[in-house]
Scaffold this motif. Structure first.
Motif, PDB file in Angstrom:
ATOM      1  N   TRP A 125      34.827   2.043 -11.418  1.00 39.88           N
ATOM      2  CA  TRP A 125      35.850   1.916 -11.361  1.00 39.88           C
ATOM      3  C   TRP A 125      36.180  -0.181 -10.833  1.00 39.88           C
ATOM      4  N   ASP A 126      36.729  -0.212 -11.419  1.00 44.02           N
ATOM      5  CA  ASP A 126      37.700  -1.675 -11.318  1.00 44.02           C
ATOM      6  C   ASP A 126      39.060  -1.428 -11.659  1.00 44.02           C
ATOM      7  N   GLN A 127      39.523  -1.887 -10.236  1.00 43.66           N
ATOM      8  CA  GLN A 127      41.083  -1.618 -10.012  1.00 43.66           C
ATOM      9  C   GLN A 127      41.526  -2.421 -10.296  1.00 43.66           C
ATOM     10  N   GLU A 128      41.166  -4.126  -9.637  1.00 38.00           N
ATOM     11  CA  GLU A 128      41.388  -5.355 -10.276  1.00 38.00           C
ATOM     12  C   GLU A 128      42.325  -5.150 -11.417  1.00 38.00           C
ATOM     13  N   ARG A 129      41.493  -4.433 -12.434  1.00 41.06           N
ATOM     14  CA  ARG A 129      41.188  -5.074 -13.623  1.00 41.06           C
ATOM     15  C   ARG A 129      42.379  -4.009 -14.154  1.00 41.06           C
ATOM     16  N   LEU A 131      45.214  -2.781 -12.505  1.00 41.29           N
ATOM     17  CA  LEU A 131      46.582  -3.428 -11.382  1.00 41.29           C
ATOM     18  C   LEU A 131      46.831  -4.436 -12.336  1.00 41.29           C
ATOM     19  N   ARG A 132      45.943  -5.537 -12.572  1.00 38.59           N
ATOM     20  CA  ARG A 132      45.962  -6.982 -13.401  1.00 38.59           C
ATOM     21  C   ARG A 132      46.307  -6.293 -15.128  1.00 38.59           C
ATOM     22  N   TRP A 133      46.883  -5.151 -15.278  1.00 35.24           N
ATOM     23  CA  TRP A 133      47.261  -5.093 -17.134  1.00 35.24           C
ATOM     24  C   TRP A 133      48.773  -4.710 -16.374  1.00 35.24           C
ATOM     25  N   LEU A 134      48.907  -3.398 -15.450  1.00 33.49           N
ATOM     26  CA  LEU A 134      49.877  -2.525 -15.087  1.00 33.49           C
ATOM     27  C   LEU A 134      50.540  -3.883 -14.326  1.00 33.49           C
ATOM     28  N   ARG A 135      50.486  -5.069 -13.746  1.00 33.42           N
ATOM     29  CA  ARG A 135      51.409  -6.284 -13.665  1.00 33.42           C
ATOM     30  C   ARG A 135      51.814  -6.863 -14.767  1.00 33.42           C
ATOM     31  N   ARG A 136      50.411  -7.074 -15.997  1.00 25.02           N
ATOM     32  CA  ARG A 136      50.802  -8.265 -16.929  1.00 25.02           C
ATOM     33  C   ARG A 136      52.194  -7.568 -17.801  1.00 25.02           C
ATOM     34  N   PHE A 137      52.630  -6.258 -17.373  1.00 26.87           N
ATOM     35  CA  PHE A 137      53.646  -5.877 -18.443  1.00 26.87           C
ATOM     36  C   PHE A 137      54.381  -5.040 -17.496  1.00 26.87           C
ATOM     37  N   ASP A 138      54.528  -5.246 -15.954  1.00 32.03           N
ATOM     38  CA  ASP A 138      55.212  -5.253 -14.921  1.00 32.03           C
ATOM     39  C   ASP A 138      55.994  -4.005 -14.745  1.00 32.03           C
ATOM     40  N   GLN A 152      56.362   2.921 -20.860  1.00 35.26           N
ATOM     41  CA  GLN A 152      55.486   2.549 -20.082  1.00 35.26           C
ATOM     42  C   GLN A 152      54.617   3.563 -19.365  1.00 35.26           C
ATOM     43  N   GLN A 153      54.824   4.717 -19.484  1.00 34.23           N
ATOM     44  CA  GLN A 153      53.412   5.864 -19.713  1.00 34.23           C
ATOM     45  C   GLN A 153      52.337   5.374 -19.887  1.00 34.23           C
ATOM     46  N   ALA A 154      52.173   5.168 -21.668  1.00 30.08           N
ATOM     47  CA  ALA A 154      51.426   4.181 -22.696  1.00 30.08           C
ATOM     48  C   ALA A 154      50.710   3.347 -22.291  1.00 30.08           C
ATOM     49  N   GLN A 155      51.938   2.267 -21.003  1.00 30.94           N
ATOM     50  CA  GLN A 155      50.935   1.354 -20.112  1.00 30.94           C
ATOM     51  C   GLN A 155      50.085   1.807 -19.417  1.00 30.94           C
ATOM     52  N   VAL A 156      50.565   2.424 -17.756  1.00 26.02           N
ATOM     53  CA  VAL A 156      49.402   3.285 -17.371  1.00 26.02           C
ATOM     54  C   VAL A 156      47.776   4.109 -18.004  1.00 26.02           C
ATOM     55  N   ASN A 157      48.329   4.480 -18.627  1.00 29.12           N
ATOM     56  CA  ASN A 157      46.590   5.085 -20.104  1.00 29.12           C
ATOM     57  C   ASN A 157      46.080   4.426 -20.236  1.00 29.12           C
ATOM     58  N   VAL A 186      50.062  -5.839 -26.509  1.00 27.96           N
ATOM     59  CA  VAL A 186      49.410  -5.241 -26.435  1.00 27.96           C
ATOM     60  C   VAL A 186      48.180  -5.658 -27.195  1.00 27.96           C
ATOM     61  N   THR A 187      48.149  -5.641 -28.477  1.00 26.18           N
ATOM     62  CA  THR A 187      47.678  -5.990 -29.025  1.00 26.18           C
ATOM     63  C   THR A 187      46.576  -6.959 -29.184  1.00 26.18           C
ATOM     64  N   ALA A 188      47.363  -8.213 -28.926  1.00 27.67           N
ATOM     65  CA  ALA A 188      46.512  -8.996 -28.123  1.00 27.67           C
ATOM     66  C   ALA A 188      46.191  -9.143 -27.005  1.00 27.67           C
ATOM     67  N   GLU A 189      46.508  -8.214 -25.701  1.00 32.07           N
ATOM     68  CA  GLU A 189      45.659  -8.688 -24.389  1.00 32.07           C
ATOM     69  C   GLU A 189      44.911  -7.389 -24.710  1.00 32.07           C
ATOM     70  N   LEU A 190      44.210  -6.132 -25.306  1.00 28.84           N
ATOM     71  CA  LEU A 190      43.394  -5.319 -25.884  1.00 28.84           C
ATOM     72  C   LEU A 190      42.404  -6.349 -26.817  1.00 28.84           C
ATOM     73  N   LEU A 191      42.671  -7.140 -27.555  1.00 29.59           N
ATOM     74  CA  LEU A 191      41.894  -8.064 -27.923  1.00 29.59           C
ATOM     75  C   LEU A 191      41.167  -8.874 -27.138  1.00 29.59           C
ATOM     76  N   THR A 192      41.988  -9.198 -26.021  1.00 30.54           N
ATOM     77  CA  THR A 192      41.644 -10.562 -25.408  1.00 30.54           C
ATOM     78  C   THR A 192      40.747  -9.497 -24.122  1.00 30.54           C
ATOM     79  N   GLU A 193      40.844  -8.514 -23.837  1.00 28.08           N
ATOM     80  CA  GLU A 193      40.078  -7.730 -23.010  1.00 28.08           C
ATOM     81  C   GLU A 193      38.302  -7.669 -23.992  1.00 28.08           C
ATOM     82  N   ALA A 194      38.673  -6.623 -24.976  1.00 28.26           N
ATOM     83  CA  ALA A 194      37.371  -7.387 -26.105  1.00 28.26           C
ATOM     84  C   ALA A 194      36.937  -7.957 -25.767  1.00 28.26           C
TER      85      ALA A 194
END
Lengths: 311, 130
Positions: A125-129, A131-138, A152-157, A186-194
């Protein structure tokens, strides 16, 4: 020259990269279903490590069934899937995360509580990762999940899936509940994570027009069977349009995938022969490349027409 | 620094669009020899394009001799396409400007001109490949 190229390219995403997932003869039949039909039949493909693959098909084509099997939520009736690791699910092995269409959140849990659940349910588990996603999308951490909007529920998932540090991320229509701005972000962020982690992504979608440049590989499903699988650029380079006056056969080589005719014009979408360059066609015929959307629509229309023929 | 993007409505594959934008930036002088291209990560984050697509574009540009990858520091511009015949470019541009005025005077709109140019280029390609 080759040496320099090798040195300059990113090791996680070079050609001839490793395979992260191999699927062989996968099939699924739902018992007691209508006619006992196969929801998925004879599916074989590989996912290269670090690739982003789009899973496309009509409603009921078997996309969710396939994703559920890959996620380990469904047992296949036939075939098997192979992960390169020994300790599947372990800290060193391949880890698969699945974001389903129906977002499994507890209504009365806060977002922070849901992260706790994620942390307890995953060995890594990477809590920081997360949290970073949740902060990114407020996304407010103290809000109850039931009081969040669908987006927002999608972002939590997404945050929980990324927090589990998957080597393969499976997404079932990930952006369908998001507004246009959130979709592209979200697309750009997911691709950046990848790109940052070398994670492999498999996502199902209906919006083929948004896939250009997002996905590098395609899995096209229809009626439970795989119609096409492979690198998108290669698939498109192997197909071509002939446009010209009304005709019954195309003016050049290739196997017709789809043809459309008006009174005075014919358009043929063909699959080119494996060998050699395409000879130029004579005027008034012209050629034009095939876009991903045109390719997908032609393949699906072809299947539908064949089905009507059987019935 | 140039910003690379992908037009999803374009029929051109995404990696080719990226290559085209880099070549265009070189021709127009926005990128000069020695300049650094955006990192793969930067392009992914700003344009929502897959990293493999960006890498493919950069690899092709490198094969074409336009850029070079330096380990650990990024991808840099090596040469400009058409940078040699700069004089010819200026002359051709002037001729084209005159030709475009002529076409407008003859009643063609921009769409007509683009169609005409595409047709002539297509004919020309066909002639040279035979």
């Amino acid at each position: 020259m080759n040496l320099k190229l090798a040195a300059g390219s990113d090791p996680a995403t070079t050609d001839g990269r490793d395979t992260v997932l191999t699927v062989t003869g996968l099939g699924k039949r739902y018992r007691g279903g209508r006619d006992n039909t196969w929801a998925l039949r004879d599916c074989s493909f590989t996912l290269p490590a670090g690739s982003v693959t789009a899973l496309v098909g009509m409603n009921g084509a078997g996309k969710t069934t396939l994703l559920s099997i890959l996620a380990g939520l469904l047992t296949p009736t036939a075939g098997h899937l192979t992960l390169p690791s020994t300790g599947q699910g372990g800290a060193d092995g391949a880890r698969i995360a699945f974001v389903a269409q129906e977002k499994p959140l507890y209504r009365y849990f806060s977002v922070a509580d849901m992260l706790q659940v994620g942390a307890r349910l995953n060995r890594v588990w990477d809590q920081e990762r997360a949290l970073r996603w949740l902060r990114r999308f407020d996304i407010p951490l103290d809000r109850a999940c039931g009081r969040l909007s669908g987006g927002q529920q999608a972002q939590v998932n997404f945050a929980i899936a990324l927090g589990s540090r998957p080597s393969v991320l499976l997404l079932d229509e990930p952006v369908s509940t998001l507004d246009p701005l959130a979709r592209s972000e979200v697309t750009a962020e997911l691709l950046t994570e990848a790109a940052d982690t070398g994670m492999t992504v498999l996502l199902s979608t209906h919006v083929v027009g948004e896939l250009v440049g997002v996905a590098d590989h395609l899995l096209l499903l229809a009626k439970g069977r795989l119609l096409a699988a492979g690198e998108i650029d290669t698939l498109l380079e192997n197909h071509l349009h002939y446009v010209g006056p009304r005709a019954d056969v195309p003016p050049g080589p290739g196997q017709v995938v789809w043809a459309s005719h008006t009174d005075n014009q014919s358009v043929f979408l063909v699959r080119l022969p494996e060998t050699g360059p395409v000879p130029p066609v004579d005027a008034p015929w012209t050629t034009r490349p095939v876009t991903l959307e045109e390719f997908v629509l032609a393949q699906l229309k072809k299947v539908r027409t064949a089905g009507e023929g059987e019935a | 620094m140039v910003e690379l993007r992908v037009d999803r409505a374009s029929g051109l594959p995404a990696y080719r669009q990226l290559m085209q934008q880099v070549r265009e930036a070189l021709r127009l002088g926005w990128l000069r020899p020695g300049d650094r291209l955006p990192t793969v990560r930067e392009v992914v984050a700003t344009s929502g394009v897959n990293a493999n697509t960006v890498l493919k574009a950069y690899r092709e540009l490198e094969l074409a001799g336009l850029v070079e990858a330096r380990q650990g520091s990024g991808t840099f511009v090596k040469a400009s396409p058409g940078a040699g015949p700069r004089q010819a470019m200026t002359e051709l541009r002037e001729q084209l400007e005159k030709w475009v005025s002529g076409a407008h005077a003859a009643g063609l709109d921009n769409e007509d001109i683009q169609a005409l140019l595409s047709a002539v280029l297509a004919d020309n390609n066909r002639g040279s490949s035979q």
